[in-house]
Design a protein around this motif. Structure first.
Motif, PDB file in Angstrom:
ATOM      1  N   ALA A  89     -72.743  43.302   9.310  1.00 57.96           N
ATOM      2  CA  ALA A  89     -71.440  43.889   9.617  1.00 57.96           C
ATOM      3  C   ALA A  89     -70.308  42.896   9.381  1.00 57.96           C
ATOM      4  CB  ALA A  89     -71.422  44.394  11.061  1.00 57.96           C
ATOM      5  N   ILE A  90     -70.507  41.647   9.800  1.00 58.70           N
ATOM      6  CA  ILE A  90     -69.449  40.655   9.609  1.00 58.70           C
ATOM      7  C   ILE A  90     -69.333  40.277   8.130  1.00 58.70           C
ATOM      8  CG2 ILE A  90     -70.902  38.626  10.059  1.00 58.70           C
ATOM      9  CD1 ILE A  90     -68.600  37.313  11.423  1.00 58.70           C
ATOM     10  N   ALA A  91     -70.461  40.253   7.421  1.00 55.41           N
ATOM     11  CA  ALA A  91     -70.408  39.965   5.985  1.00 55.41           C
ATOM     12  C   ALA A  91     -69.669  41.070   5.242  1.00 55.41           C
ATOM     13  CB  ALA A  91     -71.826  39.805   5.435  1.00 55.41           C
ATOM     14  N   ASP A  92     -69.901  42.307   5.637  1.00 56.33           N
ATOM     15  CA  ASP A  92     -69.186  43.424   5.014  1.00 56.33           C
ATOM     16  C   ASP A  92     -67.704  43.376   5.371  1.00 56.33           C
ATOM     17  OD1 ASP A  92     -69.268  46.238   3.728  1.00 56.33           O
ATOM     18  OD2 ASP A  92     -68.346  46.608   5.682  1.00 56.33           O
ATOM     19  N   LYS A  93     -67.413  42.999   6.597  1.00 56.57           N
ATOM     20  CA  LYS A  93     -66.023  42.916   7.055  1.00 56.57           C
ATOM     21  C   LYS A  93     -65.208  41.964   6.184  1.00 56.57           C
ATOM     22  CE  LYS A  93     -63.475  41.409  11.194  1.00 56.57           C
ATOM     23  NZ  LYS A  93     -63.647  40.935  12.593  1.00 56.57           N
ATOM     24  N   TYR A  94     -65.822  40.821   5.819  1.00 53.63           N
ATOM     25  CA  TYR A  94     -65.119  39.826   5.019  1.00 53.63           C
ATOM     26  C   TYR A  94     -65.500  39.911   3.531  1.00 53.63           C
ATOM     27  CZ  TYR A  94     -63.956  37.991   9.586  1.00 53.63           C
ATOM     28  OH  TYR A  94     -63.506  37.863  10.883  1.00 53.63           O
ATOM     29  N   ASN A  95     -66.233  40.960   3.167  1.00 56.21           N
ATOM     30  CA  ASN A  95     -66.620  41.191   1.773  1.00 56.21           C
ATOM     31  C   ASN A  95     -67.285  39.962   1.178  1.00 56.21           C
ATOM     32  OD1 ASN A  95     -66.898  42.620  -0.590  1.00 56.21           O
ATOM     33  ND2 ASN A  95     -64.829  42.206  -1.332  1.00 56.21           N
ATOM     34  N   ALA A  96     -68.192  39.371   1.948  1.00 51.38           N
ATOM     35  CA  ALA A  96     -68.890  38.157   1.523  1.00 51.38           C
ATOM     36  C   ALA A  96     -70.225  38.548   0.892  1.00 51.38           C
ATOM     37  CB  ALA A  96     -69.104  37.218   2.704  1.00 51.38           C
ATOM     38  N   GLU A  97     -70.213  38.822  -0.409  1.00 49.97           N
ATOM     39  CA  GLU A  97     -71.426  39.252  -1.094  1.00 49.97           C
ATOM     40  C   GLU A  97     -72.504  38.180  -1.070  1.00 49.97           C
ATOM     41  OE1 GLU A  97     -70.569  40.654  -4.982  1.00 49.97           O
ATOM     42  OE2 GLU A  97     -69.240  42.275  -4.296  1.00 49.97           O
ATOM     43  N   VAL A  98     -72.116  36.923  -1.006  1.00 46.75           N
ATOM     44  CA  VAL A  98     -73.081  35.838  -0.965  1.00 46.75           C
ATOM     45  C   VAL A  98     -73.940  35.917   0.291  1.00 46.75           C
ATOM     46  CG1 VAL A  98     -71.550  34.201   0.226  1.00 46.75           C
ATOM     47  CG2 VAL A  98     -73.342  33.349  -1.298  1.00 46.75           C
ATOM     48  N   VAL A  99     -73.473  36.599   1.310  1.00 45.38           N
ATOM     49  CA  VAL A  99     -74.244  36.812   2.536  1.00 45.38           C
ATOM     50  C   VAL A  99     -74.897  38.192   2.525  1.00 45.38           C
ATOM     51  CG1 VAL A  99     -74.153  36.873   5.055  1.00 45.38           C
ATOM     52  CG2 VAL A  99     -72.672  35.307   3.787  1.00 45.38           C
ATOM     53  N   MET A 100     -74.192  39.189   2.023  1.00 45.83           N
ATOM     54  CA  MET A 100     -74.697  40.559   2.048  1.00 45.83           C
ATOM     55  C   MET A 100     -75.964  40.716   1.216  1.00 45.83           C
ATOM     56  SD  MET A 100     -70.924  42.289   1.625  1.00 45.83           S
ATOM     57  CE  MET A 100     -71.440  44.001   1.480  1.00 45.83           C
ATOM     58  N   GLU A 101     -76.016  40.089   0.058  1.00 44.17           N
ATOM     59  CA  GLU A 101     -77.159  40.274  -0.836  1.00 44.17           C
ATOM     60  C   GLU A 101     -78.464  39.746  -0.249  1.00 44.17           C
ATOM     61  OE1 GLU A 101     -76.082  38.665  -4.589  1.00 44.17           O
ATOM     62  OE2 GLU A 101     -74.585  40.216  -5.023  1.00 44.17           O
ATOM     63  N   PRO A 102     -78.517  38.499   0.259  1.00 48.22           N
ATOM     64  CA  PRO A 102     -79.782  38.047   0.846  1.00 48.22           C
ATOM     65  C   PRO A 102     -80.165  38.815   2.105  1.00 48.22           C
ATOM     66  CG  PRO A 102     -78.058  36.408   1.173  1.00 48.22           C
ATOM     67  CD  PRO A 102     -77.520  37.412   0.217  1.00 48.22           C
ATOM     68  N   LEU A 103     -79.172  39.273   2.862  1.00 44.78           N
ATOM     69  CA  LEU A 103     -79.493  40.070   4.043  1.00 44.78           C
ATOM     70  C   LEU A 103     -80.122  41.402   3.648  1.00 44.78           C
ATOM     71  CD1 LEU A 103     -76.404  39.494   6.378  1.00 44.78           C
ATOM     72  CD2 LEU A 103     -78.726  38.621   6.678  1.00 44.78           C
TER      73      LEU A 103
END
Length: 263
Positions: A89-103
């Motif tokens: 949720a926080i990765a999506d909030k800040y649009n941090a794909e570098v975190v979203m993809e491994p999650l």
């Protein structure tokens, strides 16, 4: 604990509960366009003696592993699916794909076996269609038609919940039909003195099984067979009886495997 050189940081992220995390503008800007906008990168003033502080609405227990993911070091170990959800949720909030993809990559292999409903809920929430299909099949081992966990229902929303219930209901009715209408094996060899197997009780038990958990595995089938009073040994050969029963069970499992398995 920081996973970088504390002395060269040039910004601070402050969590909702007041904990401060020294970070680097460059890392934040490259990882998240949202942070890039917050920090105003690139900086017109090259004087970095005073670190910029950004107050965030995220708690420190979620912000800390999120920041760890931003840095090119070993990511934190996520063993709790609720923490996974908070991080995504926080990765999506800040649009941090570098975190979203491994999650996203870890959702199925790490949590499917222990939390299939929760995986389906989160996959549906974030639009992970393939993961939702995989998880929906895994939920067929559960009885959700008679006892649907309320918390999971809240996570997945009305449309996803309805899809899953529709899958379970249709699969249950189709599985009961397959079990109930499956033709019994052929008669035994005349040389065998065993009485012909009575499949009525076994079929009834299997119908009750698929009525609650419409995914019948070979282990579960033979578990039910172990409770069944099937013909005992005789003075002659029982090889034909065993062969017929084995063929019956195999074709029954094949008929069940052909039924709809995913949303």
């Amino acid at each position: 604990m920081h996973y970088y050189n504390f002395n060269c940081t040039d910004a601070v992220l402050r969590s909702l509960d007041g904990e401060e995390f020294p970070v680097h503008r460059l890392i934040l800007g490259l990882s998240s366009p949202v942070f890039q906008g917050m920090l105003g990168l690139p900086q017109p003033n090259t004087n970095t003696s005073k670190k910029s502080t950004i107050d965030l609405s995220d708690p420190s227990d979620t912000l800390k592993p999120f920041i760890q993911y931003l840095y090119p070091r070993s990511p934190p170990k996520i063993t709790d699916i609720s923490m996974w959800a908070a991080l995504y949720a926080i990765a999506d909030k800040y649009n941090a794909e570098v975190v979203m993809e491994p999650l996203r990559d870890m959702l199925i292999p790490r949590f499917l076996e222990t939390h299939p409903l929760r995986v389906y809920a989160f996959a549906s929430q974030w639009g992970f269609e393939e993961e939702a299909r995989i998880a929906s099949r895994r939920t067929l081992t559960m009885d959700i038609l008679n006892d649907f966990p309320r918390e999971e229902a809240e996570f997945m929303g009305g449309a996803a919940c309805q899809q899953l219930l529709f899958l379970h209901f249709n699969r249950r009715e189709a599985a009961r039909a397959v079990v109930g209408n499956h033709p019994p094996p052929s008669s035994n060899s005349p040389l065998c003195q065993c009485p012909p197997p009575n499949y009525t009780c076994l079929v009834l038990a299997l119908c009750q099984h698929v009525a609650t958990r419409p995914w019948l595995t070979a282990e579960e089938l033979y578990g039910e067979v172990g409770k069944w009073d099937y013909p005992g040994k005789c003075n002659s050969t029982c090889r034909n009886t065993i062969k017929n029963m084995s063929a019956y069970f195999s074709s029954l499992l094949k008929g069940l495997s052909d039924l709809p398995q995913t949303i």
